[in-house]
Every structure is written in structure tokens, then in C-alpha cells.
Scaffold this motif. Sequence first.
Motif, PDB file in Angstrom:
ATOM      1  N   GLN A 137       0.827  -1.211   0.000  1.00 16.76           N
ATOM      2  CA  GLN A 137       0.000   0.000   0.000  1.00 16.76           C
ATOM      3  C   GLN A 137       0.865   1.265   0.000  1.00 16.76           C
ATOM      4  O   GLN A 137       0.336   2.367   0.132  1.00 16.76           O
ATOM      5  CB  GLN A 137      -0.915   0.017   1.223  1.00 16.76           C
ATOM      6  CG  GLN A 137      -1.912  -1.130   1.301  1.00 16.76           C
ATOM      7  CD  GLN A 137      -2.961  -1.054   0.219  1.00 16.76           C
ATOM      8  OE1 GLN A 137      -3.357   0.039  -0.183  1.00 16.76           O
ATOM      9  NE2 GLN A 137      -3.408  -2.184  -0.272  1.00 16.76           N
ATOM     10  N   GLU A 138       2.184   1.089  -0.100  1.00 12.78           N
ATOM     11  CA  GLU A 138       3.120   2.215  -0.126  1.00 12.78           C
ATOM     12  C   GLU A 138       2.955   3.105   1.091  1.00 12.78           C
ATOM     13  O   GLU A 138       2.825   4.314   0.989  1.00 12.78           O
ATOM     14  CB  GLU A 138       2.947   3.018  -1.410  1.00 12.78           C
ATOM     15  CG  GLU A 138       3.153   2.135  -2.628  1.00 12.78           C
ATOM     16  CD  GLU A 138       3.095   2.913  -3.931  1.00 12.78           C
ATOM     17  OE1 GLU A 138       2.938   4.145  -3.869  1.00 12.78           O
ATOM     18  OE2 GLU A 138       3.217   2.281  -4.984  1.00 12.78           O
ATOM     19  N   LEU A 139       2.959   2.480   2.244  1.00 12.85           N
ATOM     20  CA  LEU A 139       2.753   3.223   3.482  1.00 12.85           C
ATOM     21  C   LEU A 139       4.041   3.370   4.281  1.00 12.85           C
ATOM     22  O   LEU A 139       4.012   3.819   5.413  1.00 12.85           O
ATOM     23  CB  LEU A 139       1.698   2.518   4.347  1.00 12.85           C
ATOM     24  CG  LEU A 139       0.292   2.422   3.746  1.00 12.85           C
ATOM     25  CD1 LEU A 139      -0.598   1.540   4.592  1.00 12.85           C
ATOM     26  CD2 LEU A 139      -0.323   3.813   3.609  1.00 12.85           C
ATOM     27  N   LEU A 140       5.191   2.972   3.680  1.00  8.08           N
ATOM     28  CA  LEU A 140       6.429   2.988   4.458  1.00  8.08           C
ATOM     29  C   LEU A 140       7.409   4.039   3.969  1.00  8.08           C
ATOM     30  O   LEU A 140       7.497   4.347   2.780  1.00  8.08           O
ATOM     31  CB  LEU A 140       7.089   1.609   4.410  1.00  8.08           C
ATOM     32  CG  LEU A 140       6.330   0.515   5.175  1.00  8.08           C
ATOM     33  CD1 LEU A 140       6.975  -0.833   4.935  1.00  8.08           C
ATOM     34  CD2 LEU A 140       6.278   0.839   6.661  1.00  8.08           C
ATOM     35  N   HIS A 141       8.170   4.581   4.919  1.00 10.96           N
ATOM     36  CA  HIS A 141       9.230   5.526   4.615  1.00 10.96           C
ATOM     37  C   HIS A 141      10.487   4.746   4.204  1.00 10.96           C
ATOM     38  O   HIS A 141      10.742   3.655   4.703  1.00 10.96           O
ATOM     39  CB  HIS A 141       9.520   6.362   5.855  1.00 10.96           C
ATOM     40  CG  HIS A 141      10.778   7.166   5.756  1.00 10.96           C
ATOM     41  ND1 HIS A 141      10.833   8.349   5.087  1.00 10.96           N
ATOM     42  CD2 HIS A 141      12.026   6.929   6.242  1.00 10.96           C
ATOM     43  CE1 HIS A 141      12.064   8.828   5.160  1.00 10.96           C
ATOM     44  NE2 HIS A 141      12.816   7.986   5.852  1.00 10.96           N
TER      45      HIS A 141
END
Lengths: 567, 422
Positions: free
Chosen positions: B136-140
Motif C-alpha cells: 500500500q506504499e505506506l512505508l518511509h
Amino acid sequence: MSFSSWPKWLMLTALAIGILVPVLVGLGETIWAAFGILPALGRHTFSFSAWQQLFELPGLVTSLRLSLVSGFGATLVSLILALFGSAWVYNTSVKESFLSKVKPFVQAILVPILAAPHAAIAIGLAFLLAPSGWLARLFSPWLTAWELPPNLTTVQDLWGLSLMLGLIIKELPFLWLVSLVALKQIDVSRQLTLAQSMGYSHTVAWCKIIVPQLYPLIRLPVFVVLVYALSTVDMAQMLGPNNPPTLALATMRWYNDTNVQLLLPASAASILLGILIAASVLLWEVAVRTAILTSKVMIRSGDRTGKYSIFTGVLTTALPITVILGLLSLLVLALWSITWRWSFPNALPTSWSYHYWLQLITHVPLALQHSLIVALMSSGLALTLAVAWLEVQDRFGGHLYKLTLWFIYLPLLVPQIAFLYGLKVGFLRLGLNGSMMTVMWAHLLFVFPYTMLSLVDSWRALDKRYLQVAASLGRSSWHCFWHIKISLLLRPLLLAWAIGIAVSISQYLPTLMIGAGRVESLTVEAVSLASGADRRLVGVYGLLQALVPLLAYSFALLLPRLVALKK
Amino acid sequence: MTLHVNSTLPKRLGVILSLLAAGLLSSLGYSATASTAVTTTDVSSAGQWQQTLEQAAGETVYWHAWGGDGRTNDFITWVGDQTEALYDVKVKHVKLSSTAEAVTQVIAEKAAGENTNGAVDMIWINGPNFLAMKQQELLHGPFVNQLPNSKYLDLSTNSAASVDFTEAVAGLEVPWRLARFVFLVDSKRVQQVPLSMAQMLIWAQENPGRLTHPVISNFMGTTFLKQALIELTPDPSVLQQPATEQSFALATAPLWRWYDAIKPHLWRAGKSFPENEAIQQQMLSDGEVDIAMAFDPAAAAAGIASGLLPTSARVFVPSQGTLGNISFVAIPYNASHTAGSKVVANFLLQPETQAHMQNIDVLGSFSVLDPNKLDAQQAQVFAALPSSEALPTLVDLGPTLLEPHASWTTKLKQHWSQRYSQ
């Protein structure tokens, strides 16, 4: 809208913005998600797929059944017990038994259970009843010959009976105390004496004469209990079955599943829970009305003795057992909090320790501070709002009375999960991310209606002649308010405030979801610890959770006496 | 980012390379946050780290981590005390009852368009939760290479620290503790432990009601199923590939046969299960069951030390070995205190921190550092740690089995609940 009634409109606006709007916004977000719209997951189109997915999830039917059985069962049983308990308090004919000696202390006995949050009672009860629990330990091995715990299902049973029991234990004191307060509005003693002089037995007179007058007064609290029982998450987690769990807990699990796509069916499930609850309240009301209609025949029959002996026999046993189980649940938490090791089948801990209390004193946890701040602020604000609203109603009349009452009670009648997730998203949009203020606001949604619930009857019951006399002596309405209403109603006001504290302390989902983990609380901590193995720590937190409201109640009960003494 | 200020050519090259890399990664579905796209020249420079330290000073890191284990909670408190003293970075432990709560929080924030001031700064994460956040592309990140202490890690491709449940870590999470699946028994009650899943069936038949596993929605429950699957499936290498309907049906057939046979002999006839492994260990302590599970070789020793398990508690593993994986920390894309989180993550990798964590009196979790990269003095700190009778050595634990691809976990959960949850 006349100019002179502006306080009324101000009040209505405040209530609408403070309570109606958050609930509707929350529900709105949830409904969008239930119909496939959740932009964060890249879902923008309206669809029924979430519902289809929900109905395909295994165990849904069982979850529904579990919720209904434990919800209706708990409400019905605790209501019957509460009515019976109130009858017992007013029954002056039985004197000799030990139980009648306890009568003057009923309130004092019930208050700890009322004060303790649901989670604390559930944790204690789970340990009490488990096959390796305290009851089994007390009787093993000398009586049961159990060297090892038996392979029996006593808690988390598949029918939800232990969950139902936990709910009954917790809700009985609430309904009982509410009934006792409401009964003060009915001239019970005179009516009972009259009926008994006409040959009715105490029990028959109670059922035929008092209950029909009492029920309308406690209808709303009964609804609140029904809604709570159908939608509880924390109690179901500890006492209910888990494969599958009740609908509310299943919904919570789907919300928190690693598969984030389950957020959509989870939203659909919380809407389903809402529908289920609305239908249940309706069904309950229909059932009660039918019962009243059919019982009119019985009431008019003139039967004065009735075949109630079996029922009274069962209830006479069930009532003290329920209360004792509640008290034991709290006691066993206290025991665990000072335990180091306590293995089966020892009746008491094998080694003791004050380690955790010491740790608590040296490291006052943030959870305690946050819980206290939020509880004090929300209960204070709720009490102010409640008094303002009642006073405005008194002065400016209330043709909108019924309507406003509905939206005050709305948060208690809609399942928490159905609007909390949406509310969280709503708050985030406004940039109010997990702050103490938003948590307090979320608590207020629940604290305010409970405060109203406990205050409204006493306020209404205040003898208006005092005010008329004061007014005729030329006192201003402000003077009447401060010197008559507030001072005469000091006790119920303080009690309402204490109930507010208890409600705020016990809030689990609102703190967890709206607090975003930044606002800690005793209850969130206790529930999270209960998912671990350390009963000693759970004991400390469970007890703290119960102690804070208990202190508030004691204060509420003692202060008026001190004031009276001073005068 | 400031490495090539003086020469334009390498700078352009870097940009082109990183664009290529980003394109490649995103085409594989791997792209992290587009804004902080991959920088191939992320070798930690002292200057850059200094900047992070300065930025981090005064920050409070909200570390979302499961809160059901008292010793881990105490360790996290200790970490916070240390980072506050050393770097002026405070740690607030947000105690979760399930890691997914933190994931849900970040999703809710994304839903509300809160892209910079997120409530979650750092998450204790791995496996399916990591996969979900990565997808979900939720990480830095990637940011692991920016941490000076990453030099102690073996980050070669396919090393334990660069793969999380077969999913490439891609620099998006930092390892901090080693986890090995083990069984726990009370050695007073059980003398003959089952050393394979086939033996476990016989053991359960002989000891009805004395075995159970956590609910399958809990990761320990799925781990037990995966452990059985690896032992029973005809070709375990299939499990390293994403599961298809076909491969799943074929590989899991023996597992379901085995489970059908063992289920009636489980605690409460397999109709009810403990909520998680901590509750299961409590049941072992209460004598309700004879076998418990943990993802920590030190579980027995730690339980004894804290009074939660009887002194006769011991650890055992099946002779074929058990599943192993690593616990990571990750930073959400919208974390409020990214610099602070990096400082804390870097502190976790400090050899002294890892040795403190491995101390049986503290956590007893094995270090994630590569022993070959430690100097003599650092190695000595590890060698000097106290031992315990209930603590197995690495040799006792036998071989580490690889986690199957995360898709197997999801499918196992689904199929299990379709079969057994009515």
C-alpha cells in the motif's frame, strides 16, 4: 424563534454540533466504506461487493446468533433480577434471614460492581470460572480430586453463556440502582400496603401493580443495556467464544486484520450490527407491549396468590450469587495484583509480591494521568451541559423535549464501532489527530448521555413548590437555581458526575481508536495486558480501573453528608 | 542527498540511475514512497547522520509495538531512557494488542489526507503486516543504509536480515531481534516430547485435551500450521513461491488430513482456542494444557525468571528444525518524527544494545548482528552473558526453516476458517 428563547436555541445548536454531527459524520464515513468507497485503498466506486464479501465470511451466521442470544439473554435476565431485587428491598414482611440484614447496605455493595469497568469484571470473572480458576482451586484436589484442571468448557463457551453471565453481573447493579431511584417517584409503600390489605401477596402485588408503573421509567436504561450487550467488544474478547466470536468482536477483528482489504466488509459488518441493534430494540419494545397486553388479562383476573413460588425460589438464589460473583471477580483481581506465583490447585498464591504496586508508585503511569485528565474534563463538561440543558428546558419550556432527548441518547443507541472508525477519519480531516481534546470529545459522546440519564429523573422530581415559594418572595430565577436547585440536588448532581467519571474511565474503543495510541488509558492498557500472560499486572491495572470510579462515588456519597453536618 | 554537490556528471548519473531503479521497482510493485525514491548512493556519510541527529534532538518517538509481554515493554522503556540520555530522543511505547492496529491507523490517516503528521513514528513489524504496508506504499525509506550501525548487519541478498517472509526488505525496515519458533513443556509433567508433527498426532491421541494452538487469526496460530505444513508437504521448496490455487491445494492436502486427525484430540475438542501464545503459556502454567508455543528461544527461561512459568518449564524443537524469522522496525511514510525514529532504530543495532537484549535477565532474544562483523571487544560482551538451564544453545535449536511466502499465510487462514470455523 423568539428572541427571549435564545438560550434554548444556543443549547440545541451546541448539542447538535457536539453530539449529533460527530455521530452522523462517523456513520457517514462508515456507510461510504460499506458501499465500496475508501480512497485510501484506492477504492472510488460504489459497489455491493463489501456486502457480498461479508456474507461469504465463514461463521457470520454463528456470530449473529451469538450476539443475539447473549444480548437478549443478558438484558432479560438482568432486568428480571433487578425488578426482583427492588421488590426484595421494599418487602418488609421477611425479616429473619441473614439477607435482610444486608438490605440497608445494598447500594454500598452494588457500587463497586457499578464502578468497575466492564473489562475489569470480565478479567476477574474469566479467572474465577476457568477450569483452572479460583473456584476450581478452592475445591481441588480435596473435593474434586483434580490434580490437573479438568478439560471442561466453563468460560468462552460456544453458546456465549459465560459472556451472558458476565454481562448480567455487570448490568444488574446498573438496572437495580436505576430502578431504586425511579421507584422514589412512585408511592410504593402505600400502594403495596393497600394491595396487601386486599389480600394480594407481596410478589403478586409487585408484579401486577408496581412493575407496570416502573417499567416506563426505566425503559431507556434497559435499551442502553440491550445495545451495550449486543455491541460489546472488550467483554466478548475475554468471556465470549472466539471461533467465531460475536458479531461486534468479529467486526473489530476484520477492522484490524492484516489484510487491509477487509476494512470494507468490516464497515459493512458494523452497519449490519447497527441494523441488528435497531431491529433488536424494536423487537424488544414490541415484545414488552405484547406482554403488557396479554398480562392485562392476568392482572384483572384478581388472582391474589399466584404460582410464583418456583420463580421466587430461583431468583432468591440467583440474585445473591450474581452479586457475589461480581464481588469475587474484583477480589481475585486484588489477590493477583499482590501475587508472585500462584499455581493450580493452590487455593491461595504460593508466593506473594508487591513488586507491581511498588513499580506503579515509583513510575506513575501516563495511562493513569491521561485517564484522570480525560475523565475529569469530560465528566465536568457533561455535568455542566446537562444542568444547562435541564435549566433551559425548565425556563423556556420544551416542545422539542422528546426530539432532543433522542439525539442526546443517540451515541448509546448506535453501536460504537459503526461510527468510531468514521469519526476518526473525520477528526483526522480536521487535523485533530489523536489529541487529548478529541479523545475527551469522543468520551463526552458517551459520558453526557449517561450523566443525563442519571440526573434527569431527580431533577424532574424536585418539588416545584420550593421554587414557587422562592419566586413569590421575589427571588430571581438565578437565585432559585443556585440556592434551591443546586443545593437540594447536590447529591444526585455529584452522583451523576461520578457516573460520568466511571463511564469515561471504562471507554475502550473510543480511546483506542480516537486516541491513536497517543492518549493512554487504564482501560486500553488493561485490555492490552489481558492479551498477555501476566495476570499480576492485569490485576493491578484492573483494580486501578475500578478504584478511580469508586473514589469518585465515595466522594459523591460523602460530600453531601459533610455539607449537611456543617450546616 | 548532498553527496555530489561539486560534480554535475555523477549527479546526473545518480538521478538517472535512481529513476531507473525506481521505475524498475515500481514496475515490480515494489516502489516505496515515490517522493523519497531510491537513492543508490545512500552510503551513510558522517555528515548526513550528524544532520539526522540534530534534527532528532528533542523529538518524541511514538513506537507502536505489541504490549502483551512485560519484559519487552520494560526493554522498550530502557531503550527510551538510553536514547533520551544519549541523543535527547524520547520514546513513547504505544502498546498494541495487535500490530494491525497501527497499520489501520496509518490507513485511516491516508484516507483523511494526513500525509505528514502521522501518529505512528515507528512500528514493530514483520511478515504480512510488512507486506500490506509495503504494497500500500505506506512505508518511509529505504533508509537502512543511512544508519551507521547497519555495518554490523549481513545485508547480502537472501540473508535473514534482507528477507522478511520471503518478501525483500528493500531497506524499508530494520531488524532488531531474532525470533525462532519453539515449543514449551513442563518437564515435570511431560518426559517424552514429540519430535515431529507425525509424532505430535500420536502424542495428542495418547494425551487427549492436553494440546492446543492459538486461534488461527493470531500469527502464532498460523505459525503452528506453517510449521506442520513444512514438515508434511511433499516439496517444501514450493512454499517459497507465491501460492496459486493449484499449488496450494496440492501442498496442503497432507496438512488437512493431519489436522482432521488431530483436531478431535485437542483441548476442548478443537472447538475453541486460546487468543494468543501468551494466553496459551498461561494455560501451560495453570496446567490446563501440556504444550505451549513461543517465537522466542528464551521463552521458558524468561517465563521462569518472571514467575510466569514453573521452574520446570523447558523448550524443545522438532528434530527437522523450526521456523525462524526476524522482528523488524519500520517507519510509516507520514511519520511525524522520522529522524528520531532513525536514531532509535540505529540505537537498537548498537552491539551493546543487542548484547543487553540477549541477556537472559533482560529479554534473552538472540542478536540480529553478524558475529563476523564484531570486533574482539564487542564479541567478548556477548560471550560473557549469563546462561540458564532453561535456555537452549543455538545448537540445541537445530536448523532454521524459512518462512513460506506471505501469500501462504493468508490462504492458510482463509482455508482454515472455511473448514473449521462455523
